[in-house]
Design an enzyme around this catalytic site. Structure first.
Site, mmCIF file in Angstrom:
data_model
loop_
_atom_site.group_PDB
_atom_site.id
_atom_site.type_symbol
_atom_site.label_atom_id
_atom_site.label_comp_id
_atom_site.label_asym_id
_atom_site.label_seq_id
_atom_site.Cartn_x
_atom_site.Cartn_y
_atom_site.Cartn_z
ATOM 1 N N GLU A 176 0.876 -1.243 -0.058
ATOM 2 C CA GLU A 176 0.300 -0.261 -0.089
ATOM 3 C C GLU A 176 0.749 1.398 0.046
ATOM 4 O OE1 GLU A 176 -3.250 -0.252 3.098
ATOM 5 O OE2 GLU A 176 -4.437 -1.560 1.924
ATOM 6 N N GLU A 378 -5.428 -7.897 -1.795
ATOM 7 C CA GLU A 378 -6.107 -7.778 -0.653
ATOM 8 C C GLU A 378 -7.502 -7.513 -0.746
ATOM 9 O OE1 GLU A 378 -4.621 -5.482 2.800
ATOM 10 O OE2 GLU A 378 -2.526 -5.830 2.283
HETATM 11 C C1 BGP Z 1 -4.415 -2.951 4.817
HETATM 12 C C2 BGP Z 1 -3.091 -3.554 5.105
HETATM 13 C C3 BGP Z 1 -3.312 -4.819 5.742
HETATM 14 C C4 BGP Z 1 -4.485 -5.142 6.590
HETATM 15 C C5 BGP Z 1 -5.732 -4.565 5.978
HETATM 16 C C6 BGP Z 1 -6.892 -4.717 6.893
HETATM 17 O O1 BGP Z 1 -4.510 -1.502 4.756
HETATM 18 O O2 BGP Z 1 -2.330 -3.602 4.186
HETATM 19 O O3 BGP Z 1 -2.100 -5.074 6.691
HETATM 20 O O4 BGP Z 1 -4.418 -5.054 8.005
HETATM 21 O O5 BGP Z 1 -5.647 -3.213 5.553
HETATM 22 O O6 BGP Z 1 -6.857 -3.505 7.927
HETATM 23 P P1 BGP Z 1 -7.322 -3.908 9.356
HETATM 24 O O7 BGP Z 1 -6.161 -4.721 9.666
HETATM 25 O O8 BGP Z 1 -7.051 -2.380 10.099
HETATM 26 O O9 BGP Z 1 -8.644 -4.331 9.601
#
Ligand code: BGP
Length: 479
Positions: A176, A378
């Site tokens: 990201e 993701e």
């Molecule tokens: C993204 C990240 C991940 C992951 C995901 C979900 O921004 O790359 O590492 O965690 O978000 O977010 P969260 O863990 O805050 O629910």
């Protein structure tokens, strides 16, 4: 309707700081995630450089994947994974960032993980940097605004490229990468620490010029790593990893349309334009000028950006959000940022809008813009689950993923060259935004709570068996 391509890469994704734990084992040094405390949807995580013992630090134990990776990979294989996206903790390889030699124990850990994946024929997709830079980069080098950090990163890349070239083809230089467009990511992605920011999400210490120079150095480092990597192994393929916050105008007022267009360019497109087209676009220069940002970018570095362009586009997609120039009061949360509430969409338990059609829209948008193969690295639903008699019934997660897969297929039918899908947090892990365990994304349940209590045993959720069927039928059987 067109089918999913024959070799479609179905799988899942994790990150070292959210699943490995064992934060000081095997010679690992402290990383930026190790100083982030627990939190919740209501209480933000704190940043504790002094590592105040009153707080818990969930990344330090996470879900113990470091010791249980064989069991976890066997479960991924049982689901039929074709690909597994994971990250290499930089602080496990260079605990102090500038160590004279890499930490052999750390290198062996990932070598063993890669061997295990190979055993089951699972393709690795490796994120090189995912919120895990050594804390030394913050304390000694003051983060990514310092050009020396580019050299440290490229040395880390060279080390892992040489060591793992026989196992790995697909690399993502930065997770990201465009999160640095927002002040939230100053520390965990930029390595920029300010005493004014006590909690994750505080923006008091933000300095846009510093942050944009940190991002610029990240983009130079990415390009240099691509060039270096291609020399080490011409078969390597590199991808962007963009946090795509799909934006909609809340009204059709021309001012709202323009606002969304401008924000979309700067937030969602700028980094991938640099990484795939090899130069900053016109609107980026206007953005820097209007905000008095002076970018340190030499002619030689511009040439590096042109040389080190990526091969494919990858992105995270969780939701869309609305924006408006009008004062709409109802707001929602979202990955990295929230926005104005969209009255047509339902919300998750953590207030993130659910928008499968937005995924099809986004796939078409990015494929049209770049004309390179696309992979969703993701996507998934964070929800709390209940373990009862060894079972977890999670129809909500199945429904979320099913609806997104249906839209992926429509996008393929539209003509998008989509080659893979890795569901986020395929194994339950620590949430980045809240530091919670109870916000679960997995097909595999981990018996651990927010305080770190539990057996850490793994259980197959209903979604585990469902995803197995989806993969076995190459996306045909979604029932
Ligand atoms: C993204 C990240 C991940 C992951 C995901 C979900 O921004 O790359 O590492 O965690 O978000 O977010 P969260 O863990 O805050 O629910």
């Amino acid at each position: 309707m067109k089918e999913f391509p024959k070799n479609f890469l179905w799988g899942g994704a994790t990150a070292a700081n959210q699943c490995e734990g064992a934060y000081l084992e095997g010679g690992k040094g402290l990383s930026v995630s190790d100083i982030m405390t627990g939190g919740s949807h209501q209480n933000p995580r704190r940043v504790s450089l002094s590592q105040d013992e009153r707080y818990s630090f969930p990344s330090r134990t996470a879900v113990d994947h470091y010791h249980r990776y064989k069991e976890d990979v066997a479960l991924f294989a049982e689901m039929g994974f074709k690909v597994y996206r994971f990250s290499i903790s930089w602080a496990r390889i260079f605990p102090n960032a500038d160590d004279p030699a890499p930490n052999e124990e750390g290198l062996i850990f990932y070598e063993n993980l890669l061997k295990e994946l190979k055993k089951y024929g699972i393709e690795p997709l490796v994120t090189i940097s995912h919120n895990e830079m050594p804390l030394a980069i913050v304390q000694k080098y003051h983060g990514w605004p310092n050009k020396k950090v580019i050299d440290l990163y490229v040395r880390f890349c060279e080390t892992i490229f040489n060591r793992y070239k026989d196992y790995v083809t697909y690399w993502l230089p930065f997770n990201e990468v465009n999160d640095l467009m927002l002040p939230l990511s100053n520390l965990i992605q930029g390595g920029i620490y300010s005493e004014k920011d006590v909690c994750f999400g505080d923006t008091n210490g933000d300095d846009l010029g510093l942050r944009m120079n940190a991002l610029n150095n990240v983009l130079i480092a990415s390009a240099r790593a691509v060039t270096v990597g291609r020399k080490i192994a011409p078969k390597f393929r590199f991808g962007t990893m963009i946090c795509h916050i799909t934006l909609y105008p809340r009204t059709c007022h021309p001012d709202d349309i323009l606002l969304v267009q401008q924000d979309d360019l700067v937030r969602n497109c700028m980094c991938s334009d640099v990484m795939l087209k090899g130069e900053y676009p016109y609107y980026a220069w206007r953005y820097f000028e209007r905000n008095q940002v002076s970018l340190s970018l030499s002619e030689a570095e511009k040439a590096e950006l042109r040389e080190g362009v990526c091969d494919f586009y990858s992105f995270s997609y969780y939701q869309s959000i609305c924006e408006s120039t009008q004062p709409f009061e109802e707001k929602t949360s979202g990955n990295i940022m929230g926005g104005v509430k969209n009255p047509y969409l339902e919300l998750t338990q953590w207030d993130w809008p659910i928008d499968p059609v937005g995924l099809r829209y986004t796939l078409n948008k990015v494929y049209d813009r770049y004309h390179v193969p696309v992979i969703i690295t993701e996507n998934g639903l964070g929800a709390s689950d209940t373990l009862e008699d060894g079972k977890i019934h999670d129809p909500y997660r199945i429904a979320y993923i099913r609806r997104h897969i249906e839209e992926m297929r429509k996008a393929i039918d539209d003509g998008v060259d989509l080659f893979g899908y890795t569901v986020w947090g395929c194994l339950d892990l620590i949430s980045v935004s809240t530091g919670e365990m109870k916000k679960r994304y997995g097909f595999i349940y981990v018996d651990a709570d927010d305080e770190g209590h539990g057996t850490y045993d793994r259980y197959r959720k209903d979604s585990f068996y469902w995803y197995k069927k989806v993969i076995a039928s190459n996306g045909e059987d979604l029932d």
